[in-house]
Design a protein around this motif. Structure first.
Motif, short mmCIF file in Angstrom:
data_model
loop_
_atom_site.label_atom_id
_atom_site.label_comp_id
_atom_site.label_asym_id
_atom_site.label_seq_id
_atom_site.Cartn_x
_atom_site.Cartn_y
_atom_site.Cartn_z
N LEU A 1 0.74 -1.09 -0.22
CA LEU A 1 0.11 0.58 0.12
C LEU A 1 0.87 0.93 -0.33
CD1 LEU A 1 -3.00 0.97 0.19
CD2 LEU A 1 -2.41 0.65 2.85
N LEU A 2 0.34 2.39 -0.81
CA LEU A 2 1.55 3.50 -0.91
C LEU A 2 0.59 4.54 -0.70
CD1 LEU A 2 3.16 2.70 -4.14
CD2 LEU A 2 4.22 2.16 -2.10
N HIS A 3 1.53 5.42 -0.11
CA HIS A 3 0.30 6.51 -0.06
C HIS A 3 1.73 8.09 -0.12
CE1 HIS A 3 -1.17 10.19 2.41
NE2 HIS A 3 -2.03 9.90 1.69
N GLY A 4 1.09 8.39 -1.62
CA GLY A 4 2.22 9.70 -1.67
C GLY A 4 1.70 11.52 -0.95
N GLU A 5 2.67 12.29 -0.02
CA GLU A 5 2.73 13.16 0.70
C GLU A 5 2.94 14.41 -0.26
OE1 GLU A 5 2.15 14.11 3.82
OE2 GLU A 5 1.98 11.39 4.12
N ALA A 6 2.33 15.26 -0.35
CA ALA A 6 1.81 16.64 -1.46
C ALA A 6 3.04 17.80 -0.74
CB ALA A 6 0.69 17.17 -1.24
N ASP A 7 3.72 17.70 1.02
CA ASP A 7 4.18 18.32 0.56
C ASP A 7 5.96 17.59 0.81
OD1 ASP A 7 4.85 16.11 2.65
OD2 ASP A 7 4.12 17.45 4.47
N GLY A 8 6.00 16.76 -0.59
CA GLY A 8 7.25 16.75 -0.33
C GLY A 8 8.22 15.37 0.52
N GLU A 9 7.55 14.98 1.25
CA GLU A 9 8.23 14.01 2.35
C GLU A 9 7.97 12.96 0.60
OE1 GLU A 9 9.31 13.78 5.48
OE2 GLU A 9 8.82 15.85 5.39
N PRO A 10 8.71 11.62 1.01
CA PRO A 10 9.36 10.11 0.59
C PRO A 10 7.46 9.71 0.73
CG PRO A 10 10.81 10.69 2.51
CD PRO A 10 9.82 11.47 2.79
N THR A 11 7.42 8.87 0.16
CA THR A 11 6.18 8.61 0.04
C THR A 11 5.92 6.98 0.93
OG1 THR A 11 6.40 8.08 -2.39
CG2 THR A 11 4.69 6.90 -1.28
N ALA A 12 4.65 7.31 1.92
CA ALA A 12 4.59 6.63 2.77
C ALA A 12 4.20 4.43 2.00
CB ALA A 12 3.67 6.34 3.76
N VAL A 13 5.08 3.58 2.81
CA VAL A 13 4.79 2.32 2.12
C VAL A 13 4.14 1.63 3.59
CG1 VAL A 13 5.58 0.18 1.23
CG2 VAL A 13 6.33 2.59 0.47
N VAL A 14 3.37 0.80 3.06
CA VAL A 14 2.64 -0.29 4.30
C VAL A 14 2.45 -1.08 4.24
CG1 VAL A 14 1.20 -0.42 5.87
CG2 VAL A 14 1.53 1.54 5.31
N PRO A 15 3.87 -2.24 4.13
CA PRO A 15 3.45 -3.98 3.50
C PRO A 15 2.51 -4.51 4.68
CG PRO A 15 5.14 -3.75 5.68
CD PRO A 15 4.62 -1.73 4.81
N LEU A 16 1.16 -5.13 3.96
CA LEU A 16 -0.02 -5.68 5.61
C LEU A 16 0.66 -7.14 4.77
CD1 LEU A 16 -2.67 -3.60 4.37
CD2 LEU A 16 -1.60 -3.19 6.03
N LEU A 17 1.17 -8.01 4.94
CA LEU A 17 1.72 -9.03 5.27
C LEU A 17 1.80 -9.21 6.82
CD1 LEU A 17 5.10 -8.66 2.44
CD2 LEU A 17 2.46 -9.52 1.60
N GLY A 19 3.99 -11.64 9.34
CA GLY A 19 5.89 -11.58 9.35
C GLY A 19 6.20 -10.27 9.54
N MET A 20 7.53 -10.09 9.69
CA MET A 20 8.19 -9.04 10.99
C MET A 20 9.02 -8.85 9.34
SD MET A 20 6.74 -8.68 13.59
CE MET A 20 7.64 -7.44 14.19
N GLY A 21 9.62 -9.38 8.07
CA GLY A 21 10.46 -8.90 7.54
C GLY A 21 10.22 -8.17 6.40
N ALA A 22 8.73 -8.01 6.10
CA ALA A 22 8.70 -7.12 4.87
C ALA A 22 8.85 -5.91 5.16
CB ALA A 22 6.77 -7.08 4.74
N PRO A 23 9.30 -4.95 5.94
CA PRO A 23 9.95 -3.67 6.35
C PRO A 23 11.04 -3.41 6.00
CG PRO A 23 8.37 -3.97 7.83
CD PRO A 23 8.16 -4.84 7.62
N GLU A 24 11.95 -4.37 6.25
CA GLU A 24 13.40 -4.29 6.32
C GLU A 24 13.47 -4.51 4.90
OE1 GLU A 24 12.00 -6.16 8.84
OE2 GLU A 24 12.63 -4.30 9.68
N VAL A 25 12.65 -5.33 4.45
CA VAL A 25 13.00 -5.54 2.72
C VAL A 25 12.76 -4.42 1.44
CG1 VAL A 25 12.52 -7.00 0.45
CG2 VAL A 25 12.98 -7.99 3.25
N LEU A 26 11.75 -3.98 2.38
CA LEU A 26 11.11 -3.36 1.98
C LEU A 26 12.06 -0.69 2.27
CD1 LEU A 26 7.59 -2.85 2.10
CD2 LEU A 26 8.82 -3.06 -0.27
N GLU A 27 12.57 -1.32 2.47
CA GLU A 27 13.35 -0.01 3.24
C GLU A 27 14.85 -0.13 2.28
OE1 GLU A 27 12.24 1.05 7.67
OE2 GLU A 27 13.89 -0.40 6.94
N ALA A 28 15.49 -1.50 2.23
CA ALA A 28 16.19 -1.64 1.29
C ALA A 28 16.26 -1.80 -0.26
CB ALA A 28 17.17 -3.66 1.64
#
Length: 119
Positions: A1-17, A19-28
């Protein structure tokens, strides 16, 4: 799930899986281009018989997400409002409750208990 910011902030990404490993994989993979939040879906469902999934109902269904460090940046509030406007039950676990990381661990461990063989 992605959500973009209008103020120049990076896109927020929310893995809905599970387990615990998805955030680190996405960060990499995404690096500084995205703020990776923690997330999960609460759905009370079970296999009733082969090919049939039973679901308790929407009253027990929710999307949980938040900043893994426990803060609440503007993108978390904006995403919660977006879910609410679509009629999706959404919760942002409070830091006092252990935040999203605690909720993710709790869900993972509860799922493991339910999958374990009964003696």
């Amino acid at each position: 799930l992605l959500h973009g910011e209008a103020d120049g902030e990076p896109t927020a990404v929310v893995p809905l899986l599970n387990g615990m490993g998805a955030p680190e994989v996405l960060e990499a993979a995404l690096g500084a281009r995205a703020r990776v939040l923690g997330g999960l879906c609460k759905v009370f469902a079970w296999i009733e018989r082969p090919g049939v999934i039973a679901h308790k109902g929407p009253s027990d269904t929710a999307v949980l997400f938040g900043e893994r460090s426990g803060g609440e940046p503007p993108c978390v509030r904006a995403l919660a409002e977006l879910f609410a406007s679509a009629g999706v039950v959404c919760k942002v676990p409070a830091r006092e409750e252990g935040g999203i990381t605690s909720a993710m661990w709790s869900t993972l461990l509860r799922g493991r208990r339910m999958d374990s063989p009964r003696l």
